[in-house]
Scaffold this motif. Structure first.
Motif, PDB file in Angstrom:
ATOM      1  N   ASN A  99     -31.122  28.225 111.861  1.00  0.00           N
ATOM      2  CA  ASN A  99     -31.731  27.640 110.485  1.00  0.00           C
ATOM      3  C   ASN A  99     -30.474  27.032 109.663  1.00  0.00           C
ATOM      4  OD1 ASN A  99     -34.201  27.991 111.449  1.00  0.00           O
ATOM      5  ND2 ASN A  99     -34.429  29.972 110.426  1.00  0.00           N
ATOM      6  N   ARG A 100     -29.538  27.881 109.718  1.00  0.00           N
ATOM      7  CA  ARG A 100     -28.289  27.538 108.863  1.00  0.00           C
ATOM      8  C   ARG A 100     -27.181  26.313 109.273  1.00  0.00           C
ATOM      9  NH1 ARG A 100     -28.447  33.255 108.118  1.00  0.00           N
ATOM     10  NH2 ARG A 100     -26.573  33.305 109.165  1.00  0.00           N
ATOM     11  N   LEU A 101     -27.293  26.398 110.829  1.00  0.00           N
ATOM     12  CA  LEU A 101     -26.288  25.182 111.605  1.00  0.00           C
ATOM     13  C   LEU A 101     -27.063  24.085 111.258  1.00  0.00           C
ATOM     14  CD1 LEU A 101     -25.533  27.513 114.537  1.00  0.00           C
ATOM     15  CD2 LEU A 101     -24.219  27.101 112.634  1.00  0.00           C
ATOM     16  N   SER A 102     -25.979  22.935 111.217  1.00  0.00           N
ATOM     17  CA  SER A 102     -26.728  21.612 111.725  1.00  0.00           C
ATOM     18  C   SER A 102     -26.764  21.303 113.175  1.00  0.00           C
ATOM     19  CB  SER A 102     -25.491  20.551 111.166  1.00  0.00           C
ATOM     20  OG  SER A 102     -24.057  20.812 111.922  1.00  0.00           O
ATOM     21  N   ALA A 103     -27.272  20.522 113.565  1.00  0.00           N
ATOM     22  CA  ALA A 103     -27.389  19.935 115.029  1.00  0.00           C
ATOM     23  C   ALA A 103     -26.276  19.932 115.701  1.00  0.00           C
ATOM     24  CB  ALA A 103     -28.498  18.702 115.132  1.00  0.00           C
ATOM     25  N   ALA A 104     -25.218  19.276 115.291  1.00  0.00           N
ATOM     26  CA  ALA A 104     -23.790  19.169 115.954  1.00  0.00           C
ATOM     27  C   ALA A 104     -23.239  20.496 115.960  1.00  0.00           C
ATOM     28  CB  ALA A 104     -23.223  18.255 115.156  1.00  0.00           C
ATOM     29  N   SER A 105     -23.293  21.502 114.976  1.00  0.00           N
ATOM     30  CA  SER A 105     -22.956  22.841 115.032  1.00  0.00           C
ATOM     31  C   SER A 105     -23.580  23.736 116.030  1.00  0.00           C
ATOM     32  CB  SER A 105     -22.999  23.319 113.771  1.00  0.00           C
ATOM     33  OG  SER A 105     -22.004  22.674 112.886  1.00  0.00           O
ATOM     34  N   ALA A 106     -24.824  23.416 116.096  1.00  0.00           N
ATOM     35  CA  ALA A 106     -25.490  24.399 117.247  1.00  0.00           C
ATOM     36  C   ALA A 106     -25.027  23.882 118.557  1.00  0.00           C
ATOM     37  CB  ALA A 106     -27.067  24.150 117.078  1.00  0.00           C
ATOM     38  N   GLN A 107     -25.006  22.631 118.723  1.00  0.00           N
ATOM     39  CA  GLN A 107     -24.527  22.189 120.274  1.00  0.00           C
ATOM     40  C   GLN A 107     -23.239  22.827 120.619  1.00  0.00           C
ATOM     41  OE1 GLN A 107     -24.461  17.963 120.600  1.00  0.00           O
ATOM     42  NE2 GLN A 107     -25.351  18.207 122.652  1.00  0.00           N
ATOM     43  N   LEU A 108     -22.247  22.524 119.466  1.00  0.00           N
ATOM     44  CA  LEU A 108     -20.824  23.271 119.769  1.00  0.00           C
ATOM     45  C   LEU A 108     -21.070  24.779 120.034  1.00  0.00           C
ATOM     46  CD1 LEU A 108     -17.920  22.899 119.740  1.00  0.00           C
ATOM     47  CD2 LEU A 108     -17.793  23.278 117.429  1.00  0.00           C
ATOM     48  N   PHE A 109     -21.837  25.629 119.354  1.00  0.00           N
ATOM     49  CA  PHE A 109     -22.121  26.896 119.524  1.00  0.00           C
ATOM     50  C   PHE A 109     -22.527  26.968 120.968  1.00  0.00           C
ATOM     51  CE2 PHE A 109     -23.861  30.832 119.387  1.00  0.00           C
ATOM     52  CZ  PHE A 109     -23.181  31.610 118.519  1.00  0.00           C
ATOM     53  N   PHE A 110     -23.724  26.220 121.332  1.00  0.00           N
ATOM     54  CA  PHE A 110     -24.165  26.367 123.022  1.00  0.00           C
ATOM     55  C   PHE A 110     -23.014  26.252 123.932  1.00  0.00           C
ATOM     56  CE2 PHE A 110     -26.003  24.307 126.357  1.00  0.00           C
ATOM     57  CZ  PHE A 110     -26.659  25.260 126.909  1.00  0.00           C
ATOM     58  N   LEU A 226     -35.611  18.558 114.977  1.00  0.00           N
ATOM     59  CA  LEU A 226     -35.884  18.506 116.174  1.00  0.00           C
ATOM     60  C   LEU A 226     -34.615  18.494 117.246  1.00  0.00           C
ATOM     61  CD1 LEU A 226     -38.406  15.433 115.923  1.00  0.00           C
ATOM     62  CD2 LEU A 226     -38.869  18.077 116.383  1.00  0.00           C
ATOM     63  N   GLY A 227     -33.363  17.985 116.523  1.00  0.00           N
ATOM     64  CA  GLY A 227     -32.197  17.942 117.370  1.00  0.00           C
ATOM     65  C   GLY A 227     -31.724  19.533 117.573  1.00  0.00           C
ATOM     66  N   LYS A 228     -32.061  20.295 116.689  1.00  0.00           N
ATOM     67  CA  LYS A 228     -31.637  21.750 116.672  1.00  0.00           C
ATOM     68  C   LYS A 228     -32.795  22.452 117.582  1.00  0.00           C
ATOM     69  CE  LYS A 228     -31.472  22.721 112.233  1.00  0.00           C
ATOM     70  NZ  LYS A 228     -31.251  23.842 111.110  1.00  0.00           N
ATOM     71  N   ALA A 229     -33.989  22.163 117.679  1.00  0.00           N
ATOM     72  CA  ALA A 229     -35.047  22.582 118.626  1.00  0.00           C
ATOM     73  C   ALA A 229     -34.738  22.253 120.086  1.00  0.00           C
ATOM     74  CB  ALA A 229     -36.350  22.122 118.144  1.00  0.00           C
ATOM     75  N   ALA A 230     -33.990  21.160 120.011  1.00  0.00           N
ATOM     76  CA  ALA A 230     -33.626  20.431 121.566  1.00  0.00           C
ATOM     77  C   ALA A 230     -32.715  21.734 121.903  1.00  0.00           C
ATOM     78  CB  ALA A 230     -33.153  19.116 121.700  1.00  0.00           C
ATOM     79  N   ILE A 231     -31.524  21.969 121.246  1.00  0.00           N
ATOM     80  CA  ILE A 231     -30.596  22.635 121.758  1.00  0.00           C
ATOM     81  C   ILE A 231     -31.167  24.208 122.126  1.00  0.00           C
ATOM     82  CG2 ILE A 231     -28.244  23.882 120.849  1.00  0.00           C
ATOM     83  CD1 ILE A 231     -28.376  20.879 121.110  1.00  0.00           C
ATOM     84  N   MET A 232     -31.916  24.690 120.958  1.00  0.00           N
ATOM     85  CA  MET A 232     -32.629  26.076 121.381  1.00  0.00           C
ATOM     86  C   MET A 232     -33.320  25.981 122.664  1.00  0.00           C
ATOM     87  SD  MET A 232     -32.870  29.223 120.571  1.00  0.00           S
ATOM     88  CE  MET A 232     -32.449  29.205 118.660  1.00  0.00           C
ATOM     89  N   GLY A 233     -34.106  25.003 122.749  1.00  0.00           N
ATOM     90  CA  GLY A 233     -34.907  24.838 124.001  1.00  0.00           C
ATOM     91  C   GLY A 233     -33.628  24.730 125.276  1.00  0.00           C
ATOM     92  N   ALA A 234     -32.501  24.192 125.152  1.00  0.00           N
ATOM     93  CA  ALA A 234     -31.570  23.865 126.239  1.00  0.00           C
ATOM     94  C   ALA A 234     -31.375  25.393 126.398  1.00  0.00           C
ATOM     95  CB  ALA A 234     -30.601  23.050 126.032  1.00  0.00           C
ATOM     96  N   LEU A 235     -30.786  26.223 125.495  1.00  0.00           N
ATOM     97  CA  LEU A 235     -30.438  27.572 125.719  1.00  0.00           C
ATOM     98  C   LEU A 235     -31.428  28.382 126.365  1.00  0.00           C
ATOM     99  CD1 LEU A 235     -28.361  29.585 124.991  1.00  0.00           C
ATOM    100  CD2 LEU A 235     -29.466  30.216 122.862  1.00  0.00           C
ATOM    101  N   ASN A 236     -32.638  28.055 125.964  1.00  0.00           N
ATOM    102  CA  ASN A 236     -33.632  29.388 126.613  1.00  0.00           C
ATOM    103  C   ASN A 236     -33.612  28.909 128.213  1.00  0.00           C
ATOM    104  OD1 ASN A 236     -34.306  30.524 124.080  1.00  0.00           O
ATOM    105  ND2 ASN A 236     -35.960  28.986 123.645  1.00  0.00           N
ATOM    106  N   LEU A 237     -33.681  27.535 128.511  1.00  0.00           N
ATOM    107  CA  LEU A 237     -33.856  27.255 129.905  1.00  0.00           C
ATOM    108  C   LEU A 237     -32.611  27.548 130.614  1.00  0.00           C
ATOM    109  CD1 LEU A 237     -35.806  23.764 129.940  1.00  0.00           C
ATOM    110  CD2 LEU A 237     -36.858  26.028 130.135  1.00  0.00           C
ATOM    111  N   TYR A 238     -31.429  27.397 129.796  1.00  0.00           N
ATOM    112  CA  TYR A 238     -30.047  27.650 130.549  1.00  0.00           C
ATOM    113  C   TYR A 238     -29.979  29.239 130.796  1.00  0.00           C
ATOM    114  CZ  TYR A 238     -25.121  28.968 130.378  1.00  0.00           C
ATOM    115  OH  TYR A 238     -24.041  29.436 130.845  1.00  0.00           O
TER     116      TYR A 238
END
Length: 256
Positions: A99-110, A226-238
């Motif tokens: 919730n505190r990360l931007s979509a770009a930061s969440a993607q980098l974290f992933f 929605l961008g962060k939700a996509a990253i979280m979804g990618a993490l779950n499926l990964y």
């Protein structure tokens, strides 16, 4: 009557827009997951020693098996425990920080997490034959695609599976930690079978959940969320794919 036709047309346009948005959202989820898988594979390949060309100065640990200096340091030191458990810590940290990360930061974290996961899984190239790894990967990919497609297209509400499957994952983690000390082949075999079933269920569940989450929030138009939700979804499926692959490898893989 004219007013009814206007409302119906507006609803049709809105539904079409949501459908197009959902398609783009799912493409982003699967695309991000695929990039993460590639990063994991490259990290595992680089660290386990398959990339070594100067074998005279590499560490040989078996027939046609070599380690880089860094790889040897990991496998022959307590650092291996850090590499093993750090991805698990990062998963919990990601959930707390999302919730505190931007979509770009969440993607980098992933992507950082995917690289560390590659280091953590690099031992499979030492323990199993390359042929069996590729074979099990293909089996996993086919099973994952079928399960995810079913989760996306089914009209059945499988949201009730969530609590049961998460409890199963917790049980698997506890049993796996206990078996580190017991080293029981029978327990490992049982864990692998149950693990395949649990992550097969999670693949379908997570896919449907990603779809439903998008539909529920698409009307708000919060693209950052929605961008962060996509990253979280990618993490779950990964994680579903990686865990199903590892459990199938334990069951089907040919050891060196």
């Amino acid at each position: 009557m004219a007013q009814y036709q206007t409302v119906r047309t507006a609803d049709g346009v809105r539904s079409a827009a949501i459908d197009e948005g959902l398609k783009a959202h799912m493409n982003k989820v699967y695309g991000t997951m695929s990039v993460g898988m590639l990063i994991t594979a490259l990290a595992a390949w680089a660290i386990n020693g398959l990339a070594v060309t100067d074998v005279a100065n590499a560490y040989q640990i078996g027939a046609d098996k070599y380690l880089t200096d860094f790889g040897y340091a990991i496998y022959a030191s307590p650092l291996k425990w850090v590499i093993m458990f750090l991805p698990l810590v990062m998963v919990f940290a990601f959930g707390a920080m999302i919730n505190r990360l931007s979509a770009a930061s969440a993607q980098l974290f992933f992507y950082t997490f995917a690289a560390l996961m590659g280091l953590s899984l690099s031992w499979i190239f030492i323990a199993f034959t390359s042929y069996s790894i590729v074979q099990v990967f293909l089996v996993t990919a086919i099973a994952f695609a079928g399960l995810s497609l079913w989760g996306y297209t089914t009209k059945k509400d499988i949201s009730g599976w969530g609590s049961f499957l998460i409890m199963g994952v917790i049980g698997l983690i506890v049993a796996s930690l206990v078996n580190i000390f017991l080293q029981s082949p029978a327990i490992m075999y049982a864990i692998s079978i149950i693990g395949v079933l649990i992550f097969a269920g999670l693949t379908a569940y997570d896919t449907q959940n990603i779809k439903n989450t998008y539909i529920a929030h698409a009307a708000h138009g919060d693209q950052e969320w929605l961008g962060k939700a996509a990253i979280m979804g990618a993490l779950n499926l990964y994680l579903d794919f990686i865990n199903m692959f590892m459990f199938l490898l334990q069951l089907m893989g040919n050891r060196e």
